[in-house]
Design a protein around this motif. Structure first.
Motif, PDB file in Angstrom:
ATOM      1  N   PHE A 101       0.792  -1.236   0.000  1.00 10.87           N
ATOM      2  CA  PHE A 101       0.000   0.000   0.000  1.00 10.87           C
ATOM      3  C   PHE A 101       0.824   1.285   0.000  1.00 10.87           C
ATOM      4  CE2 PHE A 101      -3.261  -3.009   1.461  1.00 10.87           C
ATOM      5  CZ  PHE A 101      -4.283  -2.663   0.592  1.00 10.87           C
TER       6      PHE A 101
ATOM      7  N   ASP B 103      -7.210   0.905   1.892  1.00 17.02           N
ATOM      8  CA  ASP B 103      -8.648   0.697   1.713  1.00 17.02           C
ATOM      9  C   ASP B 103      -9.312   1.241   2.962  1.00 17.02           C
ATOM     10  OD1 ASP B 103      -8.897  -0.790  -0.788  1.00 17.02           O
ATOM     11  OD2 ASP B 103      -7.650  -2.274   0.223  1.00 17.02           O
TER      12      ASP B 103
ATOM     13  N   ARG C 208      -8.879   0.403   6.569  1.00 14.14           N
ATOM     14  CA  ARG C 208      -8.661  -1.044   6.673  1.00 14.14           C
ATOM     15  C   ARG C 208      -7.628  -1.373   7.755  1.00 14.14           C
ATOM     16  NH1 ARG C 208      -6.967  -4.780   1.445  1.00 14.14           N
ATOM     17  NH2 ARG C 208      -7.485  -6.793   2.359  1.00 14.14           N
TER      18      ARG C 208
ATOM     19  N   LEU D 195      -8.846   4.584  -0.303  1.00 13.05           N
ATOM     20  CA  LEU D 195      -9.258   4.016  -1.591  1.00 13.05           C
ATOM     21  C   LEU D 195     -10.784   3.866  -1.664  1.00 13.05           C
ATOM     22  CD1 LEU D 195      -6.349   1.426  -1.835  1.00 13.05           C
ATOM     23  CD2 LEU D 195      -6.518   3.622  -3.010  1.00 13.05           C
TER      24      LEU D 195
ATOM     25  N   ARG E  38     -19.873  -7.007  -5.305  1.00 11.07           N
ATOM     26  CA  ARG E  38     -19.434  -5.764  -4.663  1.00 11.07           C
ATOM     27  C   ARG E  38     -20.509  -4.694  -4.619  1.00 11.07           C
ATOM     28  NH1 ARG E  38     -13.124  -4.364  -5.939  1.00 11.07           N
ATOM     29  NH2 ARG E  38     -13.197  -3.457  -3.849  1.00 11.07           N
TER      30      ARG E  38
ATOM     31  N   LYS F 153     -13.288   4.876  -7.506  1.00 13.36           N
ATOM     32  CA  LYS F 153     -12.964   3.640  -8.206  1.00 13.36           C
ATOM     33  C   LYS F 153     -14.240   2.910  -8.594  1.00 13.36           C
ATOM     34  CE  LYS F 153     -12.453   0.889  -3.948  1.00 13.36           C
ATOM     35  NZ  LYS F 153     -11.492   0.261  -3.014  1.00 13.36           N
ATOM     36  N   HIS F 154     -14.248   1.964  -9.523  1.00 12.55           N
ATOM     37  CA  HIS F 154     -13.137   1.466 -10.325  1.00 12.55           C
ATOM     38  C   HIS F 154     -13.456   1.884 -11.744  1.00 12.55           C
ATOM     39  CE1 HIS F 154     -13.740  -1.267  -6.862  1.00 12.55           C
ATOM     40  NE2 HIS F 154     -12.442  -1.288  -6.791  1.00 12.55           N
TER      41      HIS F 154
ATOM     42  N   ARG G 132     -13.640 -10.681 -13.591  1.00 10.42           N
ATOM     43  CA  ARG G 132     -13.295  -9.257 -13.657  1.00 10.42           C
ATOM     44  C   ARG G 132     -11.907  -9.000 -14.227  1.00 10.42           C
ATOM     45  NH1 ARG G 132     -11.870  -7.208  -7.427  1.00 10.42           N
ATOM     46  NH2 ARG G 132     -10.300  -8.770  -7.008  1.00 10.42           N
TER      47      ARG G 132
ATOM     48  N   MET H  89      -8.917   5.241  -9.415  1.00 11.78           N
ATOM     49  CA  MET H  89      -8.372   3.900  -9.640  1.00 11.78           C
ATOM     50  C   MET H  89      -8.943   3.282 -10.916  1.00 11.78           C
ATOM     51  SD  MET H  89      -8.586   0.499  -7.188  1.00 11.78           S
ATOM     52  CE  MET H  89      -8.031   1.307  -5.720  1.00 11.78           C
TER      53      MET H  89
ATOM     54  N   TYR I  31      -9.993  -3.584 -13.264  1.00 12.22           N
ATOM     55  CA  TYR I  31      -9.319  -4.794 -13.741  1.00 12.22           C
ATOM     56  C   TYR I  31      -9.686  -5.186 -15.171  1.00 12.22           C
ATOM     57  CZ  TYR I  31      -7.631  -6.169  -9.082  1.00 12.22           C
ATOM     58  OH  TYR I  31      -6.969  -6.237  -7.885  1.00 12.22           O
TER      59      TYR I  31
ATOM     60  N   ASP J 187      -5.712  -0.530 -10.425  1.00 11.58           N
ATOM     61  CA  ASP J 187      -6.172  -1.465  -9.403  1.00 11.58           C
ATOM     62  C   ASP J 187      -4.998  -2.411  -9.158  1.00 11.58           C
ATOM     63  OD1 ASP J 187      -7.517  -2.916  -7.506  1.00 11.58           O
ATOM     64  OD2 ASP J 187      -9.384  -3.062  -8.631  1.00 11.58           O
ATOM     65  N   TRP J 188      -5.072  -3.123  -8.054  1.00 14.42           N
ATOM     66  CA  TRP J 188      -3.917  -3.907  -7.598  1.00 14.42           C
ATOM     67  C   TRP J 188      -3.629  -5.072  -8.557  1.00 14.42           C
ATOM     68  CZ3 TRP J 188      -4.527   0.260  -5.341  1.00 14.42           C
ATOM     69  CH2 TRP J 188      -3.790   0.670  -4.222  1.00 14.42           C
TER      70      TRP J 188
ATOM     71  N   SER K  51     -11.372  -6.517   0.127  1.00 11.12           N
ATOM     72  CA  SER K  51     -10.485  -5.395   0.442  1.00 11.12           C
ATOM     73  C   SER K  51     -11.165  -4.306   1.255  1.00 11.12           C
ATOM     74  CB  SER K  51      -9.916  -4.803  -0.841  1.00 11.12           C
ATOM     75  OG  SER K  51     -10.963  -4.323  -1.656  1.00 11.12           O
TER      76      SER K  51
ATOM     77  N   GLU L 169     -15.820  -9.245  -2.686  1.00  8.24           N
ATOM     78  CA  GLU L 169     -14.963  -8.980  -3.836  1.00  8.24           C
ATOM     79  C   GLU L 169     -14.541 -10.278  -4.507  1.00  8.24           C
ATOM     80  OE1 GLU L 169     -11.747  -6.447  -2.786  1.00  8.24           O
ATOM     81  OE2 GLU L 169     -10.597  -7.003  -4.560  1.00  8.24           O
TER      82      GLU L 169
HETATM   83  C1  BGC Z   1      -9.651  -4.023  -5.215  1.00  8.79           C
HETATM   84  C2  BGC Z   1      -9.591  -2.539  -4.896  1.00  8.79           C
HETATM   85  C3  BGC Z   1      -8.746  -2.336  -3.664  1.00  8.79           C
HETATM   86  C4  BGC Z   1      -7.370  -2.915  -3.904  1.00  8.79           C
HETATM   87  C5  BGC Z   1      -6.423  -2.740  -2.757  1.00  8.79           C
HETATM   88  C6  BGC Z   1      -8.274  -4.640  -5.279  1.00  8.79           C
HETATM   89  O1  BGC Z   1      -8.355  -6.016  -5.344  1.00  8.79           O
HETATM   90  O2  BGC Z   1     -10.338  -4.217  -6.415  1.00  8.79           O
HETATM   91  O3  BGC Z   1     -10.869  -2.024  -4.715  1.00  8.79           O
HETATM   92  O4  BGC Z   1      -8.689  -0.982  -3.344  1.00  8.79           O
HETATM   93  O5  BGC Z   1      -7.497  -4.294  -4.156  1.00  8.79           O
HETATM   94  O6  BGC Z   1      -6.759  -3.545  -1.699  1.00  8.79           O
END
Ligand code: BGC
Length: 721
Positions: free
Chosen positions: A56, A73, A79, A134, A148, A181-182, A192, A225, A228, A260-261, A393, A473
């Motif tokens: 992060f 997040d 988070r 995020l 989601r 996002k997204h 996705r 963000m 995917y 996105d990650w 997340s 997710e």
């Molecule tokens: C999610 C994002 C999240 C990111 C970081 C991704 O898998 O789609 O919404 O912010 O991970 O955890």
């Protein structure tokens, strides 16, 4: 010595003066500072800033006073700590305020609460040392199956725009960046990371973009963000049309596009097509990830050094990151310190839940429970199940979480006897359990009232994320049917005790057809956050008058949904065609005459409202609609009046109704207030894909004012040039 003293005095004076004169820096002032920093940076330092250096964070440049960039997040709470490379500091107090999830926020139809929601998040993020939160997640709710939806807000772009702008400003006023996002078309979790979404220009402009546009142009969001999925053949996170053309050129976005990650797939496309920061961790939980191997890592250094990639592309990305850093006082400024787990944050969570929980059905005044209620049989696993850690997340380690059963016990007082039976087991593919149903029936038949708390769930830890999570997710629901044999449970309990209230948790609708007709009261409670149990109980006992309204249509059956009827879902594994086009949610139900179970905008109150005195005036390009609402009942309440428009004569097909305004009025018993809504010329336009532009046709428009999209109270018309 004297000289030193003099210098010290001058220095402290200049620091004080600086602080006293501290003002937000203009973009011009920032640009000068940014350019100066970039000139001093090595290529390696620049590249270090454009990709993650932990799950992060991305790197700063210490010698130049540029800090690491710290993200977290997620949409409804900061988070729990992940720390660099997943090393979780043992002593860190990372249990924070768990707000109701996005869909519950949207159900308040109260943009002021959007702001307060954001302010809590921003403040807690700042306290925890985060530079970016995020959220908000604002993808259109296109199918009830999307795992989601609970994080998102609505099927309607106008409602999303209003709520998201408040949220973003709330976060950013605390000196922390929001991250909308997204971007774009991440409307399902199934497949996705592979599907290619195809939609018309009209659907893109009328339905899928407006929320993001408002976030950028009105909310002034600092970061965004990329998603995917692919969009029209190119990965959304590195999509030339979406990012270079629409976001950066047309909307003038100055902030940072974060992937996105793990959503970047090519160095070339990411660099050219506008991705500014690559995040992710392709090696999962392993302790040492080689972040230099990211697409926007060492390869970039080699390409630039070999003359195969112009350095200005990298400078441009660094410039955006530094711009946001200056904007949020990360460099030479003073960040608001933020607060954590305060009573006031918890009260905000409570307020949002109280206004977001929706009373769907209330026959024979089943609710609120009266003082004569002496015994309640609470039934259902969701009554005792914490939800904060679930969903992927967006998980939050809640400072505390009041479950529905705890809330009922808190509010009921000692005179009411409350029993609890679980009613069903949470098990993927699980069926009803005869013994548990029998226990529930026994309890219900002995009590004055039965309250079943069921619905969806999103698992309360990582292990459950995949196995038992429906609202989560990276997973969609298999269908809209109530899981775990709950239909059977509800039918049996209602038979045993006709005074049964069904409370549904979840990110969206379930198929209620098996029991809705015989069940007198139904509440949609979403995932209502850490104070959710108290909010729910206050509504059930009448201490709070419900005012939430559905931010999405609840169809009777999945097959009725436009995405499933007209469009494609989940697609053929390669592409998904959005043939449902602009007919998402109520735009479809109203135009194609399909009756939903509960309409978009629906939500009951314990009082009644009378609408009247509609006035419409048009001058200097603005149409002003005003009307009165009177609380005709005996208790205070709030009503969200919704304004839909309809073009009478069509050149191109348009939906039967389109939401263009709403107002939530708080009214004491007998009180009357005037709602005033103003439409500018954009409100009358639609996107003509034959011409490739927004147009408006001269002619009459119906002004349709309702307590929901189906419960119409006033209509008028106006001629629009
Ligand atoms: C999610 C994002 C999240 C990111 C970081 C991704 O898998 O789609 O919404 O912010 O991970 O955890």
């Amino acid at each position: 010595m004297k000289v030193v003293l003099l210098l010290l005095t001058l220095l402290s004076c200049s620091i004080l003066c600086c602080q006293a004169q501290h003002h937000p820096q203009t973009d011009k002032e920032i640009a000068v500072k940014v350019d100066k920093l970039i000139r001093q940076m090595t290529l390696e330092e620049k590249v270090g800033m454009i990709h993650g250096n932990s799950l992060f964070t991305s790197a700063g440049v210490k010698r130049l006073g540029i800090p690491d960039f710290v993200m977290s997040d997620g949409p409804h709470g900061v988070r729990l700590e992940h720390g660099p490379n997943y090393v979780r500091p043992k002593d860190l107090k990372d249990a924070g305020t768990y707000l109701p999830t996005g869909v519950c926020l949207a159900a308040t139809w109260n943009p002021a609460l959007g702001y307060q929601f954001g302010a809590v998040l921003g403040s807690e993020a700042s306290y925890r040392g985060k530079d970016v939160i995020l959220g908000p997640g604002i993808n259109i709710i296109r199918t009830a199956l999307n795992g989601r939806n609970f994080e998102y807000q609505s099927e309607d772009p106008f409602l999303i725009a209003k709520m998201a702008v408040g949220y973003i400003k709330g976060v950013q006023d605390q000196g922390v960046s929001a991250c909308v996002k997204h971007f774009m078309a991440n409307n399902q979790e199934l497949l996705r990371t592979s599907i290619d979404v195809q939609m018309s220009d009209r659907a893109l402009n009328e339905i899928y973009l407006p929320g993001f546009k408002a976030a950028v142009t009105i909310g002034k969001v600092n970061t965004l963000m990329g998603s995917y999925n692919k969009f029209r053949g190119q990965w959304a996170t590195q999509n030339d049309y979406l990012i270079n053309q629409i976001l950066k050129k047309d909307w003038g976005f100055k902030g940072i596009v974060i992937s996105d990650w793990g959503a970047v797939h090519s160095t070339d496309q990411a660099l050219w097509n506008g991705t500014d920061l690559e995040m992710g961790t392709d090696l999962g939980m392993r302790p040492r990830v080689d972040y230099g191997k990211f697409y926007m890592g060492d390869t970039v250094i080699h390409l630039v050094k070999a003359g195969k990639m112009p350095e200005y592309l990298i400078n441009e990305k660094v410039r955006r990151i530094l711009y946001v850093m200056f904007k949020t006082n990360m460099i030479d400024g003073h960040r608001k310190p933020g607060e954590y787990n305060t009573k006031s944050h918890q009260q905000t969570a409570l307020k949002i839940a109280e206004e977001g929980i929706v009373l769907l059905k209330n026959q024979h005044q089943t609710l609120p429970l009266t003082a004569g209620t002496k015994s309640i049989a609470v039934i259902g696993y969701n009554a005792t199940r914490p939800q904060a850690l679930g969903g992927g997340s967006s998980q939050v380690k809640a400072f505390y979480e009041v479950t529905p059963l705890e809330g009922l016990k808190n509010v009921a007082g000692t005179n009411v006897q409350i029993t609890y039976t679980q009613g069903y087991k949470i098990e993927r593919g699980g069926v009803s359990d005869a013994k548990m149903i029998e226990e529930a029936v026994q309890a219900a038949s002995k009590a004055d009232v039965a309250i079943i708390v069921g619905g969806w769930t999103h698992g309360y830890n990582y292990a459950e994320w995949k196995d038992n999570a429906y609202d989560a997710e990276d997973t969609d629901k298999p269908d809209m049917l109530m899981p775990f044999g709950q239909d059977e449970l509800i039918r049996a309990v209602v038979k045993a005790n006709p005074k049964t209230v069904v409370v549904l948790l979840g990110g969206g609708p379930v198929d209620m057809t098996q029991w809705i007709d015989n069940t007198p009261a139904v509440i949609q409670a979403w995932y209502p956050g850490m104070e959710g149990g108290n909010a729910l109980a206050k509504i059930i006992f009448g201490q709070v008058n419900p005012s939430g309204k559905l931010p999405m249509s609840f169809p009777k059956k999945l097959e009725d949904e436009p995405a499933h009827k007209l469009g494609e879902y989940p697609g053929n594994g390669v592409t998904v065609n959005y043939n449902d086009d602009i007919y998402v949610g109520y735009r479809f139900y109203d135009t194609f005459n399909v009756a939903p179970q509960f309409a978009f905008g629906h939500g009951l109150s314990y009082t009644t409202f009378k609408y009247g005195n509609l006035r419409i005036s048009a001058n200097s390009g603005k149409t002003v609609i005003s009307f009165k609402i009177k609380n005709t009942g005996t208790i205070a309440g709030a009503e969200t009046a919704q304004l839909y428009i309809k073009q009478e004569k069509l050149n191109l097909p348009r939906p039967e109704k389109e939401l263009k305004g709403f107002a939530k009025l708080f009214l004491k018993a007998g009180e009357e207030k005037t709602a005033t809504l103003t439409l500018d010329k954009d409100a009358f336009q639609y996107f003509n894909d034959l011409k490739g532009q927004w147009v408006s046709d001269a002619g009459f428009f119906d002004m349709i004012i309702g307590s929901s999209s189906k419960d119409i109270r006033l209509t008028g018309r106006v001629f629009h040039q």
